[in-house]
Design an enzyme around this catalytic site. Structure first.
Site, PDB file in Angstrom:
ATOM      1  N   LEU A  89     -13.939  -6.092  60.276  1.00  0.00           N
ATOM      2  CA  LEU A  89     -14.544  -4.804  60.230  1.00  0.00           C
ATOM      3  C   LEU A  89     -15.263  -4.620  61.247  1.00  0.00           C
ATOM      4  O   LEU A  89     -15.767  -5.466  61.839  1.00  0.00           O
ATOM      5  CB  LEU A  89     -15.109  -4.512  58.947  1.00  0.00           C
ATOM      6  CG  LEU A  89     -14.144  -4.179  57.731  1.00  0.00           C
ATOM      7  CD1 LEU A  89     -14.878  -4.312  56.407  1.00  0.00           C
ATOM      8  CD2 LEU A  89     -13.194  -3.059  57.892  1.00  0.00           C
ATOM      9  N   SER A 113      -8.382  -4.842  65.048  1.00  0.00           N
ATOM     10  CA  SER A 113      -6.887  -4.995  64.906  1.00  0.00           C
ATOM     11  C   SER A 113      -6.536  -4.940  63.104  1.00  0.00           C
ATOM     12  O   SER A 113      -6.232  -5.928  62.643  1.00  0.00           O
ATOM     13  CB  SER A 113      -6.758  -6.273  65.249  1.00  0.00           C
ATOM     14  OG  SER A 113      -7.466  -7.226  65.253  1.00  0.00           O
TER      15      SER A 113
END
Length: 199
Positions: free
Chosen positions: A35, A108
């Site tokens: 995150l 990602s």
């Protein structure tokens, strides 16, 4: 954008193995995922410095940095996020071919995209590092003020708040940045690289 049928791959006379031999270590992608605010960039910067100080050929690709140039035409829709990672995967593959330990730090968020990068590389050339940190802790840190903006609706499609994050199921390495120090995380990764004979 259409693909051309009139292009040919030109092989180099210097192989990846020759570059690795000259460098004295294997090449691979060390792919940080997690995150925003989890510590990906912070730990990756420290790791790159440690590898460099140990005499390794290394280079770091960072999510924000890449969006200043190569990917500045991409937004944050699911499609653009996937294209962002696809491009980075191709760049990382070139750097692995050049013999470098390539450190990447990207949220990602989608498992499929990360596995797509893994598929570009040879076996054992993709080392997934899950930067584990709860969304509550990331939001408390909020170094860029992004969570506050996401909560107010100023930033749509923000990972962890209004867009999904698919955590890795079987990463090569998990670092717990909510409880461990930067130094402890770097030591853990260096230990893995040595135990698996990358360096």
């Amino acid at each position: 954008m259409s693909e051309s049928n009139h292009i040919t791959w030109h092989d180099s006379e210097v192989t990846k193995k020759q570059r690795q031999h000259k460098n004295g270590h294997k090449s691979a992608v060390i792919w940080f995922t997690g995150l925003s605010g989890s510590g990906k960039s912070t730990v990756s910067v420290a790791l790159e410095k440690e590898l460099f100080n140990e005499g390794k050929q290394t280079y770091r690709l960072d999510g924000d940095n890449v969006r200043h140039g190569l990917n500045k035409n991409l937004g944050f829709s699911p499609e653009d996020r996937s294209e962002n990672i696809r491009r980075i995967g191709e760049v990382a593959k070139l750097m692995v071919d050049a013999g470098a330990l390539t450190v990447t730090a990207f949220i990602s968020p989608y498992k499929e995209d990360r596995e797509g990068v893994r598929a570009l590389l040879e076996d054992n050339e993709f080392i997934e590092v899950y930067t584990k940190c709860s969304v509550e802790e990331c939001e408390k840190r909020d170094p860029k003020g992004l969570y506050k903006k996401a909560r107010s609706g100023e930033i749509p499609e923000f990972t962890g708040i209004s867009a999904p994050y698919q955590a890795p199921e079987n990463p090569e390495i998990t670092i717990d940045t909510e409880h461990d120090t930067i130094e402890q995380s770097v030591v853990q990764i260096i230990r893995y690289l040595k135990e698996h004979e990358y360096i």
